[in-house]
Design an enzyme around this catalytic site. Structure first.
Site, mmCIF file in Angstrom:
data_model
loop_
_atom_site.group_PDB
_atom_site.id
_atom_site.type_symbol
_atom_site.label_atom_id
_atom_site.label_comp_id
_atom_site.label_asym_id
_atom_site.label_seq_id
_atom_site.Cartn_x
_atom_site.Cartn_y
_atom_site.Cartn_z
ATOM 1 N N GLU A 77 0.852 -1.184 0.000
ATOM 2 C CA GLU A 77 0.000 0.000 0.000
ATOM 3 C C GLU A 77 0.889 1.235 0.000
ATOM 4 O O GLU A 77 1.862 1.313 0.750
ATOM 5 C CB GLU A 77 -0.895 0.001 1.234
ATOM 6 N N ASP A 125 -2.139 -4.994 1.296
ATOM 7 C CA ASP A 125 -1.467 -3.820 1.857
ATOM 8 C C ASP A 125 -0.017 -4.092 2.243
ATOM 9 O O ASP A 125 0.842 -3.224 2.089
ATOM 10 C CB ASP A 125 -2.234 -3.315 3.085
#
Length: 252
Positions: free
Chosen positions: A80, A108
């Protein structure tokens, strides 16, 4: 809300989130709740990985001050915060190296200690509801899900919370502080309720004299901006500037 975001989040996070939204035609000055949500999610992802390393014996260690020993490796790979092309390049590289199953959606983080991708969620609702939504979307037992709420609750796959209690408490405290600061400024209700957010948006636009010609809508879909943050910040220092300290909300 916009002023709150700029005051209470690290300037680098604000800049990344703002640029990401603008690249997708989303105006941080208009969709301020989304702006706040993106900044919050980014900060939690960075805090999740902060200070966690793997030593030469493959053990997970926590180092909170000074430069880590050269023999230490970051436990988490931050996915992310990168543009989509670079993010998928990182994911493919991880899969080729670790033989991990390639996820259908960009996660992420990647946890080198547990050898699994991690999906982080931050919700204003019940954690179990948001967890089920995430699990239903991902449809993979290989991706570990960890959900945090603004009330201090959390939920993770198989009740495996990955981090030590102190690290998780740091994240929970930050989220609770954000909630309290929003509430003290009269922003929390509109942040939680879509209906209230729409009403507040109309009020704000009217007060600015900007209603004419503008559609009064609030998007509730997951913003693609969460996955297109500028990769230029993700250098070999692994966002060292973010690891120094996060700005605290100023007192009223």
């Amino acid at each position: 809300m916009e002023d709150f975001v700029r005051q209470c989040f690290n300037p680098m996070i604000v800049e990344l989130a703002e640029k990401a939204m603008k690249e997708y035609g989303e105006d941080p000055k208009i969709e301020t709740n989304k702006f706040a949500a993106i900044c919050t999610h980014l900060e939690v992802c960075f805090m999740y990985s902060d200070f966690h390393f793997i030593n030469e014996l493959g053990e997970s260690v926590i180092i909170e001050s000074g430069d880590p020993n050269a023999l230490l490796k970051h436990r988490f790979e931050i996915i992310e915060g990168r543009d989509r092309t670079m993010a998928w390049t990182v994911v493919n590289s991880i899969c080729n190296t670790t033989r991990a199953e390639k996820p259908k959606f960009l996660p992420d983080l990647y946890d080198y200690k547990e050898n699994r991708f991690v999906e982080i969620g931050v919700t204003r609702r019940e954690v179990h509801i948001y967890y089920l939504e995430k699990a239903n979307k991902i449809k993979s037992e290989k991706t570990h899900i960890h959900i945090f709420s603004f009330t201090g609750e959390e939920m993770a796959t198989k009740a495996d919370y990955t981090l030590d209690e102190e690290s998780r408490a740091r994240i929970k405290t930050r989220l609770f502080t954000i909630r309290q600061e929003m509430a003290s400024r009269g922003l929390w209700d509109s942040f939680v309720s879509p209906r209230e957010a729409k009403r507040q948006l109309k009020k704000d636009l009217k007060s600015q004299g900007r209603c004419a010609g503008l559609p009064i809508t609030v998007s509730h879909r997951t913003s693609p901006a969460l996955k297109i943050l500028e990769s230029m910040w993700m250098d070999s220092n692994r966002t060292a500037a973010l690891r120094v300290s996060f700005l605290k909300c100023p007192k009223k």
